[in-house]
Design a protein around this motif. Structure first.
Motif, PDB file in Angstrom:
ATOM      1  N   PRO A 165      33.202  34.647  46.756  1.00  0.00           N
ATOM      2  CA  PRO A 165      32.392  33.531  46.275  1.00  0.00           C
ATOM      3  C   PRO A 165      32.201  33.626  44.764  1.00  0.00           C
ATOM      4  O   PRO A 165      32.207  34.726  44.186  1.00  0.00           O
ATOM      5  N   ASP A 166      32.011  32.494  44.128  1.00  0.00           N
ATOM      6  CA  ASP A 166      31.857  32.445  42.674  1.00  0.00           C
ATOM      7  C   ASP A 166      30.448  32.875  42.298  1.00  0.00           C
ATOM      8  O   ASP A 166      29.602  32.063  41.909  1.00  0.00           O
ATOM      9  N   GLN A 167      30.213  34.165  42.423  1.00  0.00           N
ATOM     10  CA  GLN A 167      28.882  34.732  42.168  1.00  0.00           C
ATOM     11  C   GLN A 167      29.060  36.179  41.734  1.00  0.00           C
ATOM     12  O   GLN A 167      29.895  36.907  42.290  1.00  0.00           O
ATOM     13  N   GLU A 168      28.289  36.579  40.741  1.00  0.00           N
ATOM     14  CA  GLU A 168      28.523  37.893  40.140  1.00  0.00           C
ATOM     15  C   GLU A 168      28.278  39.068  41.083  1.00  0.00           C
ATOM     16  O   GLU A 168      28.807  40.159  40.880  1.00  0.00           O
ATOM     17  N   ARG A 169      27.513  38.848  42.145  1.00  0.00           N
ATOM     18  CA  ARG A 169      27.250  39.933  43.083  1.00  0.00           C
ATOM     19  C   ARG A 169      28.237  39.970  44.251  1.00  0.00           C
ATOM     20  O   ARG A 169      28.078  40.766  45.183  1.00  0.00           O
ATOM     21  N   ALA A 170      29.237  39.108  44.231  1.00  0.00           N
ATOM     22  CA  ALA A 170      30.198  39.060  45.328  1.00  0.00           C
ATOM     23  C   ALA A 170      30.981  40.365  45.436  1.00  0.00           C
ATOM     24  O   ALA A 170      31.387  40.959  44.433  1.00  0.00           O
ATOM     25  N   CYS A 171      31.200  40.817  46.658  1.00  0.00           N
ATOM     26  CA  CYS A 171      31.992  42.028  46.887  1.00  0.00           C
ATOM     27  C   CYS A 171      33.428  41.823  46.404  1.00  0.00           C
ATOM     28  O   CYS A 171      33.987  40.726  46.509  1.00  0.00           O
ATOM     29  N   THR A 172      34.020  42.879  45.906  1.00  0.00           N
ATOM     30  CA  THR A 172      35.438  42.845  45.572  1.00  0.00           C
ATOM     31  C   THR A 172      36.256  42.876  46.863  1.00  0.00           C
ATOM     32  O   THR A 172      35.744  43.225  47.940  1.00  0.00           O
ATOM     33  N   PHE A 173      37.541  42.534  46.745  1.00  0.00           N
ATOM     34  CA  PHE A 173      38.414  42.640  47.909  1.00  0.00           C
ATOM     35  C   PHE A 173      38.443  44.081  48.425  1.00  0.00           C
ATOM     36  O   PHE A 173      38.416  44.321  49.640  1.00  0.00           O
ATOM     37  N   GLU A 174      38.477  45.034  47.517  1.00  0.00           N
ATOM     38  CA  GLU A 174      38.535  46.441  47.911  1.00  0.00           C
ATOM     39  C   GLU A 174      37.282  46.838  48.688  1.00  0.00           C
ATOM     40  O   GLU A 174      37.372  47.557  49.704  1.00  0.00           O
TER      41      GLU A 174
END
Length: 438
Positions: free
Chosen positions: A357-366
């Motif tokens: 999601p376009d949000q700075e706290r979104a988890c990375t794919f990893e």
């Protein structure tokens, strides 16, 4: 300045963060005439279920002929969804007009970014209070943002306080145990004001009852009143929102509404209330959407450990009904939330499509991939909302075996998917950035 530019300016305040405490909110409310005192209200907190319960309460109150104001957060597509009068969201123009008036009052406390200047959430809360007062609402339902004790909405004195559920979420701000989180949520309890509680863990309920005793606030439990101490959801009212947990929310809404009517001297019609629960419109709660090619997409905002337990039951029911494993699209904010959710998704998924999601706290794919069980063998993809939903009402995922597509994991993700499906944009700020407690 256009309406869109004015809304963007308002939303940009979120970049300065949400600072815990209600002193600024009290000052702002006083500066605009304390509009929160102009109508009787119900104050709703909880880890999960507070949005659905608030929507149910709104439906029940309006079914009784009351002009009701509803304040919730975050929104999914448009900022005006947060503030509704008689079910109608605020228009962009009304938001702009009210924001200008609020800026005039807020400027007395400094400028955006200053410690004493109200946050985005505080201004939106003040806007809700103003609109409900100006619209001469006969009642209002006010949902907390985060926690309760230090939430901006906690300047209200309600007729009824509601705590829908307690689970582990936002632990870095609310505490690491259910007891600590419960105490923060119990901060909405006021002296002598009745408290309605949903199906709470024993540890959390003990804490809430302890706080209520110190404030001489009577406690009404849906477990005790509807099920005589049992946790059987068959005891609870039915609702058109899917899932056993929604029946618990329905019971919470019925009980809170009944007490509200008693407190305000109005007649409560339980059958009318139960009928209203069968007509609730609340988006992204196991919402079924028919795509252009006739396939079904299900959208849900389950986003934490408690939500994972609820969606586990929903996915099990889906699998039993269809006999096929769904294609699951997910994006989550924070590894603490991702782990229980992705563990549940892995039990049922034909494939998992990770998005950010376009949000700075979104988890990375990893980070999300690390939450997969070691024995998970189904395909895993890294992708994006724009790739998955390239055109309105279309989904690019192939489902040769008739699989259902399920989107779950974050309110931000739900908003982006709804925007893509409708071919419209979404207002940029769902919530304040949350700053560390000081």
């Amino acid at each position: 300045m256009t309406s869109a530019e004015k809304i963007s300016r308002l939303c940009a305040l979120r970049n300065h963060g949400s600072k815990f405490g209600i002193d600024r909110m009290r000052l702002l409310a006083k500066a605009i005439g304390s509009p929160q005192t102009a109508f009787p209200l119900i104050h709703v907190a909880g880890t999960n279920g507070k949005g659905s319960s608030s929507a149910m309460l709104d439906g029940v109150l309006r079914a009784h002929g009351l002009r009701n104001g509803l304040y919730t957060s975050p929104h999914l597509l448009k900022l005006g969804e947060r503030i509704r009068v008689n079910g109608v969201p605020l228009s962009d123009q009304t938001i702009c007009d009210e924001a200008e008036k609020l800026y005039a009052a807020a400027n007395a406390f400094g400028k955006p970014g200053d410690e004493d200047f109200p946050s985005f959430f505080e201004l939106m809360t003040a806007m809700a209070f103003l609109r409900f007062a100006r619209e001469r609402c006969a009642s209002a339902v006010i949902e907390t943002g985060l926690g309760g004790r230090l939430d901006a909405t906690n300047i209200v004195v309600p007729e009824v306080s509601v705590i829908t559920s307690i689970g582990t979420d936002h632990t870095e701000f609310l505490g690491n145990s259910l007891a600590e989180i419960a105490r923060e949520k119990a901060g909405i309890i006021k002296d002598g004001v009745p408290v309605v509680i949903g199906l709470l863990p024993e540890e959390a309920e003990t804490e809430i009852r302890a706080v209520a005793r110190t404030r001489r606030a009577p406690v009404f439990s849906v477990r005790e009143i509807f099920c005589k101490g049992k946790a059987d959801t068959n005891c609870f009212p039915k609702t058109n929102l899917f899932g056993e947990h929604q029946r618990g929310n329905a019971a919470t809404a019925i009980l809170a509404a009944k007490i509200f009517f008693e407190k305000t001297g109005k007649t409560f019609d339980e059958q009318k209330a139960r009928n209203a629960l069968l007509k609730i419109d609340w988006r992204a709660r196991w919402e079924k959407i028919t795509l252009a090619d006739g396939r079904t997409l299900i959208l849900d905002v389950a986003h934490n450990a408690e939500g994972a337990a609820a969606i586990d039951r929903s996915l099990a029911t889906l699998f039993e009904k269809t006999g096929t494993r769904p294609q699951i699209i997910t994006g989550v904010l924070g590894a603490e939330r991702a782990k229980p959710l992705i563990a549940v998704f892995a039990k049922y998924a034909a494939a998992i499509h990770f998005v950010r999601p376009d949000q700075e706290r979104a988890c990375t794919f990893e980070e999300m991939e690390q939450c997969l069980p070691p024995d998970f063998k189904a395909p895993v993809f890294r992708t994006s909302v724009s790739a998955l939903f390239p055109r309105p009402n279309e989904c690019a995922i192939a489902t040769p075996d008739g699989e259902t597509v399920v989107v779950a994991g974050s309110c931000y993700l739900a908003g982006e998917v709804l925007a893509a499906l409708s071919g419209t944009g979404t207002d940029s700020a769902l919530q304040d950035k949350i700053l560390p407690r000081t």
